[in-house]
Design a protein around this motif. Structure first.
Motif, PDB file in Angstrom:
ATOM      1  N   THR A   5      46.012 -21.945 -26.258  1.00 11.98           N
ATOM      2  CA  THR A   5      45.407 -21.072 -25.247  1.00 11.98           C
ATOM      3  C   THR A   5      44.710 -19.889 -25.895  1.00 11.98           C
ATOM      4  O   THR A   5      43.603 -19.487 -25.488  1.00 11.98           O
ATOM      5  N   LEU A   6      45.350 -19.298 -26.914  1.00 11.61           N
ATOM      6  CA  LEU A   6      44.733 -18.173 -27.620  1.00 11.61           C
ATOM      7  C   LEU A   6      43.400 -18.572 -28.237  1.00 11.61           C
ATOM      8  O   LEU A   6      42.412 -17.838 -28.146  1.00 11.61           O
ATOM      9  N   ARG A 111      45.966  -7.984 -27.343  1.00  9.37           N
ATOM     10  CA  ARG A 111      45.880  -7.703 -28.775  1.00  9.37           C
ATOM     11  C   ARG A 111      45.910  -9.000 -29.588  1.00  9.37           C
ATOM     12  O   ARG A 111      45.223  -9.134 -30.599  1.00  9.37           O
ATOM     13  N   GLN A 112      46.706  -9.971 -29.133  1.00  5.22           N
ATOM     14  CA  GLN A 112      46.742 -11.257 -29.818  1.00  5.22           C
ATOM     15  C   GLN A 112      45.389 -11.965 -29.738  1.00  5.22           C
ATOM     16  O   GLN A 112      44.953 -12.603 -30.706  1.00  5.22           O
ATOM     17  N   LEU A 174      44.348  -9.025 -39.253  1.00  2.71           N
ATOM     18  CA  LEU A 174      44.685  -7.604 -39.363  1.00  2.71           C
ATOM     19  C   LEU A 174      43.538  -6.731 -38.887  1.00  2.71           C
ATOM     20  O   LEU A 174      43.731  -5.768 -38.130  1.00  2.71           O
ATOM     21  N   VAL A 175      42.316  -7.067 -39.325  1.00  5.00           N
ATOM     22  CA  VAL A 175      41.148  -6.287 -38.907  1.00  5.00           C
ATOM     23  C   VAL A 175      40.951  -6.382 -37.397  1.00  5.00           C
ATOM     24  O   VAL A 175      40.674  -5.379 -36.725  1.00  5.00           O
ATOM     25  N   GLY A 176      41.107  -7.592 -36.838  1.00  9.39           N
ATOM     26  CA  GLY A 176      40.961  -7.750 -35.395  1.00  9.39           C
ATOM     27  C   GLY A 176      41.964  -6.927 -34.622  1.00  9.39           C
ATOM     28  O   GLY A 176      41.639  -6.322 -33.594  1.00  9.39           O
ATOM     29  N   LEU A 179      40.907  -3.191 -34.931  1.00  5.68           N
ATOM     30  CA  LEU A 179      39.698  -2.834 -34.183  1.00  5.68           C
ATOM     31  C   LEU A 179      39.925  -2.799 -32.687  1.00  5.68           C
ATOM     32  O   LEU A 179      39.124  -2.222 -31.949  1.00  5.68           O
ATOM     33  N   HIS A 180      41.016  -3.427 -32.214  1.00  7.39           N
ATOM     34  CA  HIS A 180      41.262  -3.454 -30.779  1.00  7.39           C
ATOM     35  C   HIS A 180      41.674  -2.075 -30.296  1.00  7.39           C
ATOM     36  O   HIS A 180      42.467  -1.380 -30.931  1.00  7.39           O
ATOM     37  N   ARG A 181      41.144  -1.688 -29.156  1.00  5.20           N
ATOM     38  CA  ARG A 181      41.517  -0.423 -28.519  1.00  5.20           C
ATOM     39  C   ARG A 181      42.110  -0.735 -27.153  1.00  5.20           C
ATOM     40  O   ARG A 181      41.548  -1.514 -26.388  1.00  5.20           O
TER      41      ARG A 181
END
Length: 442
Positions: A5-6, A111-112, A174-176, A179-181
């Motif tokens: 699903t992700l 976030r995932q 990790l970067v993703g 970068l998420h807010r």
């Protein structure tokens, strides 16, 4: 939420998202290839090797460790390009993730999704790293021996390739996540009218002290000189960007008018990136000046090629930093398009199309990047590496002046090329910003 699903929800579904993922994948693939090269050289051991087979940078144990460090640094800098590519369209992506949260997804699941999106790019980049390293090693293999800084691939590299794929995937995730807010960006606050004047005072003082004391203090004075230039650039770049913006805003050309308004509004972030470009241009100019001095003073061809190869490796690293700064400028312009999408959609009624807006973006980035690169290259090539390290300062020679003029023109053309490339990369964002659907109530 299951992994399947992700992956389905994180897949790129718009042309803008697919362009962003392709850019990040290419950057991570090159970063992984450079890391494979560093690991390949590490496996050669700690003793000296035959200089008839390997480049001096690989054969000599003392130089080999430095080459490994350079390749790792270049891999990190190239990964920075991937970070900027993943930032492209951040505001639009965060709004889409916020819609998922309103539909019932938890903060952890959102976030995932953000981490999975970047991890897929990292996985593809890691898989691409092997073929890229193979191509690079084959291309360098046809050059003269001194330039063969990447040994040929071996079967054992297939086993080392797997950890590199894992590393790029983990780095992407990790970067993703970073970068998420959790919340959308708030409107940008008005910038203060007064700029800090610390750099205007401390910068010239450090430059003069560095040039005056470099013969006695060596690299300490050289560092002070570079820091002084950076402070001076940091203070002056927002000033000249706003000056260019105000002049363009008084133009009768609608494209220049809109470009000027955007430059004045975004002078601070653009000024920081222009400072980085100017510093990179300065250091590349000094490297070019040093390479020219080596070609004029060293008699043996082998020694010449040895020094020129070292200067070229340093210049490549600085160019990667400059490309990262250019990518950051493109990211800022993309986020501007998202933040101002309602205003830009209103221009559709006045006949504004994507071609017109692309011309605005091209001029906006060119006005920021071209003067910074040209000025940095001019000062670096004119000042020269010898003066920075305290060697006797000879009068300016015709070859030095011609090199400075050529690099200045090249820097300006590179800035123009960056603006054209940005317009091409942002073509989907430009089309989306002008969509009349943006006028619908949220």
């Amino acid at each position: 939420m299951t992994l399947e699903t992700l992956i389905q929800l994180a897949r790129s579904r718009t042309p803008a998202d697919r362009s962003r993922i392709r850019l990040a994948t290419a950057a991570l693939g090159l970063s992984g290839a450079l890391l494979l090269g560093a690991l390949r050289i590490t496996r050669l051991g700690s003793g000296d090797l035959s200089k008839t087979v390997y480049s001096n940078y690989v054969a000599e144990s003392g130089l080999r460790s430095g080459l490994i460090a350079i390749l790792v640094i270049l891999a990190v800098l190239t990964a920075g390009l991937a970070v900027q590519a993943l930032r492209l369209g951040t505001a639009a992506r965060e709004r889409r993730l916020a819609a998922l949260r309103l539909a019932g997804a938890s903060g952890k699941q959102v976030r995932q999704l953000s981490a999975t999106d970047a991890a897929l790019a990292g996985l593809a980049g890691g898989v691409l790293a092997g073929p890229v390293y193979l191509v690079l090693s084959l291309l360098l293999g046809v050059l003269p021996r001194m330039a063969r800084v990447l040994p040929g691939a071996e079967l054992l590299d297939l086993l080392i390739w797997v950890p590199v794929v894992v590393m790029t995937t983990a780095a992407g995730a990790l970067v993703g996540g970073l970068l998420h807010r959790d919340q959308l960006l708030v409107p940008r606050a008005e910038q203060p009218a007064e700029q800090p004047r610390t750099g205007l005072i401390a910068g010239p003082v450090m430059i003069v002290l560095g040039l005056a004391t470099v013969r006695w203090l060596g690299y300490v004075a050289s560092t002070a000189l570079i820091v002084g230039l950076a402070l001076l650039f940091l203070s002056l770049t927002p000033v000249w960007i706003r000056a260019i913006g105000r002049r363009l805003s008084r133009s009768g050309d609608p494209a220049n008018l809109l470009t000027g308004v955007r430059l004045v509004t975004d002078s601070r972030p653009a000024g920081r990136m222009a400072t980085l470009l100017a510093c990179c241009g300065f250091l590349v100019g000094t490297m070019a000046n040093g390479a020219l001095g080596v070609l004029n003073t060293v008699d043996e061809f082998g020694d010449r090629f040895f020094y020129v190869t070292g200067f070229a490796l340093a210049a490549v690293g600085l160019l990667l930093v400059a490309l990262t700064a250019m990518a950051a400028l493109v990211v800022g312009a993309a986020d501007q398009l998202v933040d101002q999408r309602r205003q830009l959609a209103c221009l559709t009624a006045l006949g504004v199309d994507a071609r017109f807006l692309r011309r605005v973006i091209r001029r906006q980035l060119t006005a920021t990047a071209a003067p910074a690169l040209a000025l940095g290259l001019f000062l670096g090539s004119l000042l020269g590496l010898a003066r920075m390290i305290g060697s006797p300062a000879d009068p300016f020679q015709l070859s030095t002046l011609l090199t400075a003029a050529g690099l200045t023109i090249a820097g300006w053309l590179l800035g123009l090329l960056g603006g054209v490339t940005a317009g091409f990369l942002l073509r989907n964002q430009l089309r989306d910003a002008l969509d009349p659907e943006n006028l619908r109530a949220a």
